[in-house]
Design a protein around this motif. Structure first.
Motif, PDB file in Angstrom:
ATOM      1  N   HIS A  93       0.791  -1.301  -0.472  1.00  0.00           N
ATOM      2  CA  HIS A  93       0.444  -0.240   0.076  1.00  0.00           C
ATOM      3  C   HIS A  93       0.731   1.232  -0.335  1.00  0.00           C
ATOM      4  O   HIS A  93       0.407   1.731  -0.640  1.00  0.00           O
ATOM      5  CB  HIS A  93      -0.750  -0.160   1.106  1.00  0.00           C
ATOM      6  CG  HIS A  93      -1.945   1.540   1.424  1.00  0.00           C
ATOM      7  ND1 HIS A  93      -3.144   1.652   0.472  1.00  0.00           N
ATOM      8  CD2 HIS A  93      -1.581   2.324   2.472  1.00  0.00           C
ATOM      9  CE1 HIS A  93      -3.300   2.229   0.613  1.00  0.00           C
ATOM     10  NE2 HIS A  93      -2.558   3.411   2.067  1.00  0.00           N
ATOM     11  N   TYR A  94       2.101   1.241   0.907  1.00  0.00           N
ATOM     12  CA  TYR A  94       2.916   2.362   1.347  1.00  0.00           C
ATOM     13  C   TYR A  94       4.069   2.542  -0.429  1.00  0.00           C
ATOM     14  O   TYR A  94       3.193   3.198  -0.785  1.00  0.00           O
ATOM     15  CB  TYR A  94       3.646   1.931   1.893  1.00  0.00           C
ATOM     16  CG  TYR A  94       4.636   3.564   2.482  1.00  0.00           C
ATOM     17  CD1 TYR A  94       4.108   4.406   3.251  1.00  0.00           C
ATOM     18  CD2 TYR A  94       5.896   2.996   2.214  1.00  0.00           C
ATOM     19  CE1 TYR A  94       5.506   5.993   3.826  1.00  0.00           C
ATOM     20  CE2 TYR A  94       6.443   3.911   2.864  1.00  0.00           C
ATOM     21  CZ  TYR A  94       6.574   4.759   3.016  1.00  0.00           C
ATOM     22  OH  TYR A  94       7.616   5.750   3.413  1.00  0.00           O
ATOM     23  N   GLY A 133       3.110  -0.987   8.521  1.00  0.00           N
ATOM     24  CA  GLY A 133       1.908  -1.406   7.537  1.00  0.00           C
ATOM     25  C   GLY A 133       0.987  -2.862   7.928  1.00  0.00           C
ATOM     26  O   GLY A 133       0.585  -2.688   7.365  1.00  0.00           O
ATOM     27  N   LEU A 134       1.735  -3.500   9.451  1.00  0.00           N
ATOM     28  CA  LEU A 134       0.479  -4.221   9.875  1.00  0.00           C
ATOM     29  C   LEU A 134       0.013  -3.908  11.102  1.00  0.00           C
ATOM     30  O   LEU A 134       0.706  -3.160  11.792  1.00  0.00           O
ATOM     31  CB  LEU A 134       1.434  -5.958  10.294  1.00  0.00           C
ATOM     32  CG  LEU A 134       2.191  -5.669   8.845  1.00  0.00           C
ATOM     33  CD1 LEU A 134       3.051  -7.263   9.748  1.00  0.00           C
ATOM     34  CD2 LEU A 134       1.320  -6.717   8.255  1.00  0.00           C
ATOM     35  N   LYS A 135      -1.327  -4.200  10.860  1.00  0.00           N
ATOM     36  CA  LYS A 135      -1.817  -3.864  12.932  1.00  0.00           C
ATOM     37  C   LYS A 135      -2.417  -5.332  13.178  1.00  0.00           C
ATOM     38  O   LYS A 135      -2.541  -6.021  12.232  1.00  0.00           O
ATOM     39  CB  LYS A 135      -3.026  -3.168  11.981  1.00  0.00           C
ATOM     40  CG  LYS A 135      -3.570  -1.819  11.768  1.00  0.00           C
ATOM     41  CD  LYS A 135      -5.177  -1.615  11.692  1.00  0.00           C
ATOM     42  CE  LYS A 135      -4.924   0.246  10.904  1.00  0.00           C
ATOM     43  NZ  LYS A 135      -6.143   0.988  10.922  1.00  0.00           N
ATOM     44  N   SER A 157      -6.557  -1.938   5.857  1.00  0.00           N
ATOM     45  CA  SER A 157      -5.478  -2.095   5.994  1.00  0.00           C
ATOM     46  C   SER A 157      -5.810  -3.974   6.059  1.00  0.00           C
ATOM     47  O   SER A 157      -5.829  -4.552   6.904  1.00  0.00           O
ATOM     48  CB  SER A 157      -4.548  -1.222   7.040  1.00  0.00           C
ATOM     49  OG  SER A 157      -4.172   0.032   6.716  1.00  0.00           O
TER      50      SER A 157
END
Lengths: 318, 326
Positions: A93-94, A133-135, A157
């Motif tokens: 995504h980034y 980038g991970l929840k 996300s």
């Protein structure tokens, strides 16, 4: 309200979300029978044992407009998919400038206590906390499980649902009506004024047991369950420690570069909180070893209510 | 070279040439600007392999999805990416496809079904197989294409995904661009079999070897595979035998251990020259027409570079944006 197990709460959350949104589908090597019965093999896909492929396919389907759930089952099984998790899911995504979203939920059971040794027992969440980038979250009750899982499915996300293997059959009250719990919000499981215990999953229950014992001795223990690991509710932890002046962190993972280390840093690097500390921060974690099989060995490796109790007594003696 | 003139309209044949030529001129410019310090990090050139990307993408529709590799400029252009936003991304600018966060190895354009160049060898195969699964679930006849090299065909995800795609009859094309080298290592040193396509037999799907420098041969194989995929027949593995003219990367002093005679032999089989010659022989192009095409591409590239140079660099604080979806 009715009583559900931790596992039933998770399955109920998935089923309710799948009824609500036809874009959700589920991939795992062994389909969950009630989900397969209700939604059929097109949406509950039985896959080869190929976690790298499943994880990547989830990412590609998410980037193509679907909302996949990829169930790794044991967290240790996802290590063969680390490229897909770390290089792909967390970064794309980034890396692509936020062009599209990748709404994907990964499920993984963590922890020990099952006498299934090192390759089926681990709490490696801090490995993933380290990746931007991970929840991720790790609930301690059926109520929290259902509310967090529903939120995670709706998040845009990648989210990892870490789920405690020890707690799968534990029971708790779950409302009949629809509800969600926001990510990034800690829960005070017991209010107190003398010492703060920050604990996760099974150790929340062990901390509550220790708190009950100490209450009889006139000691007031506050138990904070962060529930979400990323984003971590630093404010809730800091304000509790500012009130009590003492912090013990209990974690089923080892201490090195772990969740417990992150909580200790969040507290001690904040000047206002640091100034209120009356004792050094204390960690009660698993020993830094692979998880052994024999009950005598495994029990020795994990912290429990007695070690939490001993740790709190040491903090109070200062 | 394969003769498809009865089947393919002349306009489409010229368009294939124009795309291949655009890829080459774009990369020549990118290489120059990289060596001049205007483009950072690393640039992997696709020069010599243009027929593979263009042959396959010419058989696709706008809504079909592809994924690429670290050597990805060619696939972007073949699928229809905007040269301006590509060049701006190489220049590290805000107006780039990835707002300056990706660079040469990570250009994506989801609006045209380009799911990204991917810097990890074999890293994209599973992702685009998920796009194939999405296409199957959408039920609108879409297909997905995985471009990868001979090196990736030795990695686990290739095998995992071929098995799943074959089992689930996913609408997939797995296109191996076999340029005979994984970075510096010759394929013969790492492959038990000389043809990657022969591995298809292990998954019960068609495996096709084509001359990857013959754009019509590639198109023909891709077209058949796309028809099969759209009609529910499942995946095809296509191996394009081709060759990279440049070293693994454009870095100055990058060693190239390959035999010069081998390189020169392949350069004499230039996919662009072969196509241009065929179009001239068929009377569909003349030297004036070719020059007009060159001029048009040169103009577009100048415009792309001007666009890139005019675009501001990102603000430092933008480094913390887009970690999570909003």
């Amino acid at each position: 309200m009715r009583e559900l197990t931790y596992n039933e709460a998770a399955v109920e959350a998935v089923a309710e979300e799948m009824r609500r949104d036809p874009k959700i589908f589920y991939m795992s090597t062994d389909p969950i029978p009630p989900l397969l019965k209700e939604f059929g093999p097109q949406r509950i896909k039985a896959t080869p044992i190929a976690e790298a492929a499943l994880t990547g396919m989830g990412i590609g389907a998410a980037g193509s407009g679907f909302r996949p759930i990829v169930d790794w089952r044991q967290v240790t099984f996802c290590f063969v998919a680390m490229d897909q998790i770390v290089n792909q899911a967390a970064k794309i995504h980034y890396m692509f400038g936020g062009q599209v979203t990748f709404p994907i939920l990964f499920r993984a059971s963590v922890g020990g206590g099952g006498r299934i040794a090192a390759q089926h027992s681990q709490s490696p969440y801090s490995m993933f906390m380290n990746v931007a980038g991970l929840k991720m979250y790790l609930p301690s009750t059926p109520y929290d499980m259902k509310g967090l899982l529903k939120t995670a499915i709706r998040d845009n996300s990648p989210v990892i649902s870490f789920e405690s293997g020890r707690l799968m059959t534990s029971k708790g009250q779950v409302p009949d009506e629809d509800y969600t719990i926001p990510l990034g919000k800690a829960d005070v499981k017991r209010e107190g004024s003398d010492v703060t215990v920050v604990a996760l999953a099974w150790l929340v229950h062990e901390a509550l047991a220790a708190a009950e014992t100490l209450a009889d001795e006139g000691v007031s223990v506050e138990v904070i369950d962060p529930r979400t690991l990323v984003p971590l509710d630093a404010d809730a932890i800091r304000s509790s420690v500012q009130k009590t002046g003492r912090l013990l962190i209990a974690d089923e993972a080892g201490p090195t570069a772990g969740f417990s280390a992150e909580v200790a840093a969040v507290v001690t690097e904040d000047a206002a909180t640091f100034a209120r500390l009356n004792a050094p921060v204390r960690r009660v974690c698993a020993l830094q070893v692979p998880i052994p099989y024999s009950p005598v060995l495994e029990n020795h490796v994990f912290p429990d209510r007695n070690r939490i109790l001993a740790g709190i007594r040491e903090l109070l003696a200062r | 070279m394969t003769n498809l003139s009865p089947n393919l309209p002349p306009d489409k044949q010229r368009e294939m040439l124009r795309k291949m030529l655009t890829i080459r001129r774009f990369e020549e410019r990118a290489s120059d600007d990289y060596l001049a310090g205007k483009i950072y990090g690393v640039v992997h050139c696709y020069i010599g392999e243009e027929a593979a990307a263009v042959g396959v993408c010419s058989a696709l529709d706008h809504g079909d999805r592809i994924i690429s590799t670290h050597r990805g400029h060619g696939h972007c252009i073949a699928k229809g990416a905007d040269l301006k936003r590509m060049m701006a991304e190489l220049y590290g600018r805000q107006a780039g496809y990835c707002k300056g966060k990706g660079g040469s190895m990570h250009i994506a354009d989801f609006d045209i079904g380009m799911l990204g160049a991917n810097g990890i060898v074999a890293g994209g195969i599973a992702i685009v197989t998920g796009a194939g699964l999405a296409a199957q679930m959408e039920g609108k006849g879409g297909v997905a294409v995985s471009f990868f090299g001979d090196g990736a065909s030795n990695a686990g995800p290739f095998h995992e995904c071929l098995n799943i795609a074959a089992t689930w009859k996913l609408p997939m094309l797995y296109v191996c661009e076999n340029n005979m080298y994984a970075a510096q290592t010759p394929a013969a040193a790492t492959h038990a079999l000389s043809d990657v396509a022969s591995r298809a037999a292990g998954y019960g799907i068609p495996g096709v070897v084509v001359d990857g420098n013959d754009v019509f041969a590639v198109y023909q194989a891709a077209h058949a595979a796309v028809e099969r995929a759209r009609s529910g027949g499942g995946p095809t593995l296509i191996e394009c035998k081709t060759y990279r003219w440049r070293a693994h990367t454009e870095r100055r002093g990058q060693p190239d251990l390959r035999d010069r005679a081998e390189v020169e032999t392949w350069m004499r089989r230039d996919p662009i020259a072969m196509l241009a010659q065929q179009l001239c022989e068929q009377g569909e192009l003349d030297s004036a027409g070719l020059q007009a095409m060159e001029d048009e591409i040169a103009h577009a590239l100048e415009a792309a570079v001007a666009f890139a140079e005019a675009s501001p660099f990102p603000l430092p604080d933008q480094a913390v944006e887009d970690v999570f979806a909003s």
